[in-house]
Write an enzyme that holds these catalytic residues in place. Structure first.
Site, short mmCIF file in Angstrom:
data_model
loop_
_atom_site.label_atom_id
_atom_site.label_comp_id
_atom_site.label_asym_id
_atom_site.label_seq_id
_atom_site.Cartn_x
_atom_site.Cartn_y
_atom_site.Cartn_z
N ASP A 143 -8.98 -32.52 7.45
CA ASP A 143 -9.98 -33.21 6.63
C ASP A 143 -9.32 -34.41 5.96
O ASP A 143 -8.11 -34.37 5.66
CB ASP A 143 -10.51 -32.28 5.53
N TYR A 157 0.80 -1.23 0.00
CA TYR A 157 0.00 0.00 0.00
C TYR A 157 0.84 1.28 0.00
O TYR A 157 0.30 2.36 -0.18
CB TYR A 157 -1.00 -0.01 1.16
N GLU A 184 -7.04 -28.05 11.30
CA GLU A 184 -6.98 -27.44 9.97
C GLU A 184 -7.89 -26.22 9.85
O GLU A 184 -7.48 -25.16 9.41
CB GLU A 184 -7.38 -28.47 8.89
#
Length: 353
Positions: free
Chosen positions: A234, A95, A181
């Site tokens: 997962d 920025y 996770e």
């Protein structure tokens, strides 16, 4: 800091010498994303080989001239920050001149290239990454500015500190660390008061692929306490990929492997073999996409999988079934099955790899 300033001065000196000899200046950067430059070492994970292939960023070539200029620009910003002992995030740098840098990812890649070229960790360049990870459980520490943080008494999670190297006075009575996770599963375990009910533990989530600070914190906790670290992911190729990043590191950050990886991390769940063992209904599982198949095939070829016969077996189960499952699939058994049954049993009877 004098080491950082000297390293930058050497680069600039090289540029000036080339100009004095009427040659086009060149910056040489190791090719970070090439697997041929990476070796697998059991005790470290993925690390860059000493004599690795490099790429040249030339100032006289239209394809790389802008990148050359941007590297010098960011080097000058780093130099000023180190001199004045100030810090900036990668976002601050982007920025400071969005038109010049054109995108955040350009800034991120250049900072990693500079860190690799100078052989200096990013935090020593006074650049902080924005943190997205959370930590909760039996842990307290003091931040660099003297703020005392107690994760134990907090009903909500604490954001992973943006300057992990600066934290001190770490204390914990935890018996293990659990890396989760996803944010949703992490919050659920927090609501169930999991970290104090089963046995005192520290819970961390990188909310998907972990940022640098989350990985640094996991490594710092390991260095401080040497306690077992388990992961809850997962049962899909993406979850396995994230587990591998924590345990063995990533190709793009292999030049910093020594500070980021914890090869002793264990895979607790959700294992592909658990789905069969727990009689999870096939309707609750998700079919593989082509992307999943490709991702799994690439993971199976990686050098560290050969050293993990039990992992190999799990990945073969996943590949054969072509089905994946999220941790939330356990709610099909009962609403609090994860925190009341699955995790306590796994931890008690050693159901990890």
């Amino acid at each position: 800091s004098s080491e950082v300033l000297e390293a930058i001065e050497n680069v600039i000196q090289g540029v000036l010498q080339s100009l004095a000899q009427k040659k086009a200046p060149v910056l040489t950067v190791a090719n970070r994303t090439d697997w041929r430059n990476i070796e697998f070492k059991d005790s470290v994970g993925l690390q860059m080989i000493p004599q690795c292939a490099a790429k040249q960023i030339r100032s006289d070539c239209p394809q790389s001239a802008k990148r050359f200029a941007l590297m010098l620009k960011i080097l000058s910003m780093i130099y000023k920050m180190v001199q004045s002992n100030t810090y900036a995030t990668k976002r601050d740098i982007y920025y400071s001149d969005t038109l010049l840098f054109s995108s955040q990812s350009v800034v991120d890649q250049i900072i990693n290239d500079i860190s690799c070229m100078l052989k200096i960790p990013r935090r020593s360049l006074h650049i902080l990454s924005t943190t997205k990870g959370f930590v909760a459980g039996n842990l307290s520490y003091t931040e660099e500015d003297g703020t005392k943080v107690n994760c134990t008494c907090s009903a909500t999670a604490v954001t992973v500190p943006s300057n992990v190297q600066g934290i001190k006075n770490l204390t914990s009575q935890a018996k293990f660390i659990l890396i989760v996770e996803k944010d949703a599963t992490f919050q659920r375990l927090l609501d169930d008061d999991f970290f104090s009910k089963v046995s005192p533990c520290i819970m961390i989530t990188g909310r998907g692929i972990p940022d640098l600070n989350t990985r640094l914190l996991v490594r710092k906790l390991w260095d401080s306490f040497q306690m077992p670290i388990f992961t809850l992911m997962d049962a899909d190729p993406h979850g396995v990929e994230i587990l591998c990043v924590y345990k063995y590191g990533s190709v793009s950050m292999s030049f910093e492997a020594h500070h980021l990886t914890v090869p002793s991390i264990r895979w607790l769940g959700l294992l592909p073999s658990d789905l069969e063992r727990l009689n999870i209904c096939k309707d609750a599982l998700i079919p593989f996409t082509k992307q999943d198949e490709n991702k799994l095939a690439s993971i199976q070829k990686r050098p560290y999988i050969a050293c993990q016969p039990l992992w190999k077996k799990e990945l073969e189960i996943m590949a054969a079934s072509k089905l994946k499952a999220e941790i939330q699939v356990l709610t099909s058994l009962s609403s609090n099955y994860l925190s009341r049954v699955y995790l306590p049993n796994k931890l008690q009877f050693g159901g990890w790899l």
